[in-house]
Design a protein around this motif. Structure first.
Motif, PDB file in Angstrom:
ATOM      1  N   ILE A 158       0.859  -1.188   0.000  1.00  0.00           N
ATOM      2  CA  ILE A 158       0.000   0.000   0.000  1.00  0.00           C
ATOM      3  C   ILE A 158       0.893   1.234   0.000  1.00  0.00           C
ATOM      4  O   ILE A 158       1.659   1.467   0.939  1.00  0.00           O
ATOM      5  N   LEU A 159       0.792   2.027  -1.058  1.00  0.00           N
ATOM      6  CA  LEU A 159       1.714   3.142  -1.281  1.00  0.00           C
ATOM      7  C   LEU A 159       0.939   4.440  -1.464  1.00  0.00           C
ATOM      8  O   LEU A 159       0.087   4.546  -2.339  1.00  0.00           O
ATOM      9  N   ASP A 160       1.247   5.425  -0.633  1.00  0.00           N
ATOM     10  CA  ASP A 160       0.571   6.725  -0.706  1.00  0.00           C
ATOM     11  C   ASP A 160       1.468   7.712  -1.446  1.00  0.00           C
ATOM     12  O   ASP A 160       2.455   8.208  -0.900  1.00  0.00           O
ATOM     13  N   GLU A 161       1.151   7.950  -2.726  1.00  0.00           N
ATOM     14  CA  GLU A 161       1.913   8.826  -3.618  1.00  0.00           C
ATOM     15  C   GLU A 161       3.406   8.502  -3.563  1.00  0.00           C
ATOM     16  O   GLU A 161       4.235   9.327  -3.163  1.00  0.00           O
ATOM     17  N   PRO A 162       3.781   7.282  -3.978  1.00  0.00           N
ATOM     18  CA  PRO A 162       5.154   6.816  -3.805  1.00  0.00           C
ATOM     19  C   PRO A 162       6.205   7.536  -4.637  1.00  0.00           C
ATOM     20  O   PRO A 162       7.388   7.502  -4.295  1.00  0.00           O
ATOM     21  N   THR A 163       5.810   8.186  -5.731  1.00  0.00           N
ATOM     22  CA  THR A 163       6.818   8.772  -6.617  1.00  0.00           C
ATOM     23  C   THR A 163       6.925  10.292  -6.494  1.00  0.00           C
ATOM     24  O   THR A 163       7.617  10.927  -7.281  1.00  0.00           O
ATOM     25  N   VAL A 164       6.274  10.879  -5.498  1.00  0.00           N
ATOM     26  CA  VAL A 164       6.384  12.323  -5.293  1.00  0.00           C
ATOM     27  C   VAL A 164       7.827  12.675  -4.939  1.00  0.00           C
ATOM     28  O   VAL A 164       8.439  12.054  -4.072  1.00  0.00           O
ATOM     29  N   GLY A 165       8.396  13.639  -5.632  1.00  0.00           N
ATOM     30  CA  GLY A 165       9.756  14.084  -5.340  1.00  0.00           C
ATOM     31  C   GLY A 165      10.836  13.202  -5.929  1.00  0.00           C
ATOM     32  O   GLY A 165      12.018  13.372  -5.603  1.00  0.00           O
ATOM     33  N   ILE A 166      10.465  12.242  -6.780  1.00  0.00           N
ATOM     34  CA  ILE A 166      11.436  11.330  -7.389  1.00  0.00           C
ATOM     35  C   ILE A 166      11.613  11.706  -8.860  1.00  0.00           C
ATOM     36  O   ILE A 166      10.645  12.005  -9.555  1.00  0.00           O
ATOM     37  N   ASP A 167      12.863  11.689  -9.335  1.00  0.00           N
ATOM     38  CA  ASP A 167      13.128  12.127 -10.703  1.00  0.00           C
ATOM     39  C   ASP A 167      12.495  11.170 -11.712  1.00  0.00           C
ATOM     40  O   ASP A 167      12.239   9.995 -11.411  1.00  0.00           O
ATOM     41  N   PRO A 168      12.229  11.660 -12.936  1.00  0.00           N
ATOM     42  CA  PRO A 168      11.478  10.875 -13.928  1.00  0.00           C
ATOM     43  C   PRO A 168      12.115   9.542 -14.286  1.00  0.00           C
ATOM     44  O   PRO A 168      11.401   8.556 -14.496  1.00  0.00           O
ATOM     45  N   VAL A 169      13.439   9.479 -14.365  1.00  0.00           N
ATOM     46  CA  VAL A 169      14.109   8.225 -14.746  1.00  0.00           C
ATOM     47  C   VAL A 169      13.889   7.166 -13.669  1.00  0.00           C
ATOM     48  O   VAL A 169      13.530   6.021 -13.967  1.00  0.00           O
ATOM     49  N   LEU A 170      14.084   7.546 -12.405  1.00  0.00           N
ATOM     50  CA  LEU A 170      13.880   6.586 -11.324  1.00  0.00           C
ATOM     51  C   LEU A 170      12.399   6.232 -11.178  1.00  0.00           C
ATOM     52  O   LEU A 170      12.051   5.096 -10.845  1.00  0.00           O
ATOM     53  N   ARG A 171      11.530   7.187 -11.458  1.00  0.00           N
ATOM     54  CA  ARG A 171      10.089   6.918 -11.403  1.00  0.00           C
ATOM     55  C   ARG A 171       9.718   5.809 -12.379  1.00  0.00           C
ATOM     56  O   ARG A 171       8.956   4.900 -12.046  1.00  0.00           O
ATOM     57  N   GLN A 172      10.287   5.848 -13.577  1.00  0.00           N
ATOM     58  CA  GLN A 172      10.038   4.789 -14.550  1.00  0.00           C
ATOM     59  C   GLN A 172      10.568   3.448 -14.041  1.00  0.00           C
ATOM     60  O   GLN A 172       9.921   2.402 -14.209  1.00  0.00           O
ATOM     61  N   SER A 173      11.746   3.470 -13.410  1.00  0.00           N
ATOM     62  CA  SER A 173      12.343   2.254 -12.873  1.00  0.00           C
ATOM     63  C   SER A 173      11.469   1.650 -11.776  1.00  0.00           C
ATOM     64  O   SER A 173      11.262   0.428 -11.728  1.00  0.00           O
ATOM     65  N   ILE A 174      10.949   2.499 -10.896  1.00  0.00           N
ATOM     66  CA  ILE A 174      10.083   2.018  -9.813  1.00  0.00           C
ATOM     67  C   ILE A 174       8.805   1.418 -10.377  1.00  0.00           C
ATOM     68  O   ILE A 174       8.334   0.374  -9.923  1.00  0.00           O
ATOM     69  N   TRP A 175       8.245   2.051 -11.406  1.00  0.00           N
ATOM     70  CA  TRP A 175       7.031   1.509 -12.005  1.00  0.00           C
ATOM     71  C   TRP A 175       7.279   0.174 -12.703  1.00  0.00           C
ATOM     72  O   TRP A 175       6.432  -0.713 -12.692  1.00  0.00           O
ATOM     73  N   ARG A 176       8.468   0.013 -13.282  1.00  0.00           N
ATOM     74  CA  ARG A 176       8.816  -1.295 -13.855  1.00  0.00           C
ATOM     75  C   ARG A 176       8.847  -2.359 -12.768  1.00  0.00           C
ATOM     76  O   ARG A 176       8.345  -3.473 -12.955  1.00  0.00           O
ATOM     77  N   GLU A 177       9.445  -2.012 -11.619  1.00  0.00           N
ATOM     78  CA  GLU A 177       9.521  -2.963 -10.514  1.00  0.00           C
ATOM     79  C   GLU A 177       8.134  -3.281  -9.974  1.00  0.00           C
ATOM     80  O   GLU A 177       7.828  -4.443  -9.661  1.00  0.00           O
ATOM     81  N   LEU A 178       7.265  -2.266  -9.867  1.00  0.00           N
ATOM     82  CA  LEU A 178       5.898  -2.515  -9.405  1.00  0.00           C
ATOM     83  C   LEU A 178       5.182  -3.473 -10.358  1.00  0.00           C
ATOM     84  O   LEU A 178       4.441  -4.361  -9.926  1.00  0.00           O
ATOM     85  N   GLY A 179       5.420  -3.283 -11.656  1.00  0.00           N
ATOM     86  CA  GLY A 179       4.818  -4.177 -12.638  1.00  0.00           C
ATOM     87  C   GLY A 179       5.309  -5.607 -12.489  1.00  0.00           C
ATOM     88  O   GLY A 179       4.532  -6.555 -12.589  1.00  0.00           O
ATOM     89  N   GLU A 180       6.609  -5.759 -12.224  1.00  0.00           N
ATOM     90  CA  GLU A 180       7.169  -7.102 -12.034  1.00  0.00           C
ATOM     91  C   GLU A 180       6.638  -7.740 -10.753  1.00  0.00           C
ATOM     92  O   GLU A 180       6.362  -8.944 -10.710  1.00  0.00           O
ATOM     93  N   MET A 181       6.484  -6.930  -9.700  1.00  0.00           N
ATOM     94  CA  MET A 181       5.925  -7.454  -8.452  1.00  0.00           C
ATOM     95  C   MET A 181       4.486  -7.923  -8.664  1.00  0.00           C
ATOM     96  O   MET A 181       4.088  -8.977  -8.166  1.00  0.00           O
ATOM     97  N   ARG A 182       3.747  -7.155  -9.413  1.00  0.00           N
ATOM     98  CA  ARG A 182       2.360  -7.545  -9.720  1.00  0.00           C
ATOM     99  C   ARG A 182       2.342  -8.863 -10.496  1.00  0.00           C
ATOM    100  O   ARG A 182       1.512  -9.738 -10.216  1.00  0.00           O
ATOM    101  N   GLU A 183       3.269  -9.015 -11.446  1.00  0.00           N
ATOM    102  CA  GLU A 183       3.343 -10.271 -12.210  1.00  0.00           C
ATOM    103  C   GLU A 183       3.661 -11.460 -11.300  1.00  0.00           C
ATOM    104  O   GLU A 183       3.244 -12.584 -11.563  1.00  0.00           O
TER     105      GLU A 183
END
Length: 243
Positions: A158-183
């Motif tokens: 459960i994540l409350d606005e997890p990417t606030v204040g994070i640069d765009p490149v790392l934000r994409q990386s985190i979303w990739r990881e979230l997608g893999e975790m979901r898989e």
């Protein structure tokens, strides 16, 4: 509660004085689903997250998580939670923070060391493990908070606005990881007010002035609103029209 549901929110209402912050909200989150709660600041997203995690208690309705009615103290080890404000010990190093919280989750020894390394690799902070958190930037603290939430490999995140204040490149990386975790079967609930993040979710709940104004896949919400973007759909449903 359906057999597939990990979280069931039923008719949740929360008031602060005379103000109704959440108004009769109901939805389910299925196993392995990534559900996004989309809404502007002040819409009630964070209050809803606090009710789901058991940090706050509703004035009406119920929350059932993993078969248990919330709030329940023993459930804290069964989900990962990243708050909107960072709950870190600034006088400790990142490693010491992770070791402390890992021990609360029952991790120790080699398993704990491995999980610390893996979690810090995900948020690209592996070179800053021994740095005091007081020397971290705001974005680094957000990333460390995410690492803490991931540390014990919870079945529900459960994540409350997890990417606030994070640069765009790392934000994409985190979303990739979230997608893999979901898989891999992790169920994820997150809040956002970023439209391109909303498009990445399996389903979206649109929240406006404490009301759930629409619920469905991004494609379903755009179709129901007669629009081509989530931003346009949110404006359509922002007037309190229920889907």
């Amino acid at each position: 509660m359906s057999a597939q549901a990990i979280v069931e929110v039923r008719n949740i209402t929360r008031r602060f004085g005379s103000k109704t912050v959440l108004d009769d909200i109901s939805f389910e989150v299925k196993r392995g689903e990534l559900l996004g709660l989309l809404g502007p600041s002040g819409s009630g997203k964070t209050t809803l997250i606090k009710l789901i995690t058991g940090i706050d208690k509703a004035d009406g309705g119920s929350v059932v998580m993993l078969g248990e009615r919330m709030p329940k103290l023993t459930m804290l080890q069964r989900f990962g939670y990243m708050a909107q404000s960072d709950a870190l010990y600034n006088e400790l190093t990142a490693r010491e923070n992770l070791t402390f919280f890992g021990s609360l989750f029952g991790l120790k020894g080699k398993q704990l060391a491995t999980r610390i390394q893996d979690a810090m690799n995900i948020v690209n902070l592996q070179d800053d493990l021994n740095k005091n958190v007081s020397a971290y930037s705001g974005g680094m603290k957000r990333r460390l908070s995410l690492a803490l939430a991931l540390l014990h490999e919870p079945e529900l995140l459960i994540l409350d606005e997890p990417t606030v204040g994070i640069d765009p490149v790392l934000r994409q990386s985190i979303w990739r990881e979230l997608g893999e975790m979901r898989e891999r079967g992790t169920t994820i609930i997150l809040t956002t007010h970023v439209m391109d993040e909303a498009e990445k979710c399996d389903r979206l709940g649109l929240i406006r002035d404490g009301k759930l104004t629409a619920l469905g896949t991004p494609a379903e919400i755009k179709e129901k609103s007669g629009t081509s973007t989530i931003e346009e759909a949110f404006i359509v449903f922002g007037g309190g029209v229920r889907a």
